[in-house]
Design a protein around this motif. Sequence first.
Motif, mmCIF file in Angstrom:
data_model
loop_
_atom_site.group_PDB
_atom_site.id
_atom_site.type_symbol
_atom_site.label_atom_id
_atom_site.label_comp_id
_atom_site.label_asym_id
_atom_site.label_seq_id
_atom_site.Cartn_x
_atom_site.Cartn_y
_atom_site.Cartn_z
ATOM 1 N N PRO A 116 0.817 -1.214 0.000
ATOM 2 C CA PRO A 116 0.000 0.000 0.000
ATOM 3 C C PRO A 116 0.856 1.271 0.000
ATOM 4 N N GLY A 117 0.623 2.143 -0.953
ATOM 5 C CA GLY A 117 1.333 3.414 -1.015
ATOM 6 C C GLY A 117 2.768 3.332 -1.500
ATOM 7 N N LYS A 118 3.164 2.152 -1.991
ATOM 8 C CA LYS A 118 4.549 1.998 -2.447
ATOM 9 C C LYS A 118 4.588 1.532 -3.897
ATOM 10 N N GLU A 119 5.793 1.530 -4.462
ATOM 11 C CA GLU A 119 5.962 1.092 -5.845
ATOM 12 C C GLU A 119 5.993 -0.437 -5.929
ATOM 13 N N ARG A 120 5.690 -0.921 -7.126
ATOM 14 C CA ARG A 120 5.754 -2.359 -7.369
ATOM 15 C C ARG A 120 7.203 -2.829 -7.288
ATOM 16 N N GLU A 121 7.405 -3.998 -6.690
ATOM 17 C CA GLU A 121 8.758 -4.539 -6.515
ATOM 18 C C GLU A 121 8.796 -6.014 -6.899
#
Length: 126
Positions: free
Chosen positions: A41-46
């Motif tokens: 949530p709220g972060k970039e795809r990794e």
Amino acid sequence: QVQLVESGGGSVQSGGSLSLSCAASGITIRSYSMAWFRQPPGKEREGVAAIRSDDGTTSYADSVKGRFTISRDSTKSTLSLQMNSLKPEDTATYYCAAVFTGPWSSVLRAGTFKYWGQGTQVTVSS
């Protein structure tokens, strides 16, 4: 037309396990490198884990090494991700990706895959 459909997500307590599956159609999965990515949530795809087409070599993000295992079943056209010892920081939407277009050294970068599934939610509570 290539389609990737993830399943197996859900809610689990810290230390628990989940197994994700990705049903692929329109491609022969053994012919293409495939991978699992996640987006907290709220972060970039990794990138989480990948498996190479020719020899089945695998690659894992440091954060999941020793806990997650990627595998494929060519007879069922299915990519799997076994997740053990889950932590709250593993909470994310998990995506299956197929048809890798870059060098193996960049396999866990989101921009190197052509096809994506719709994602499945994994929630780990403490």
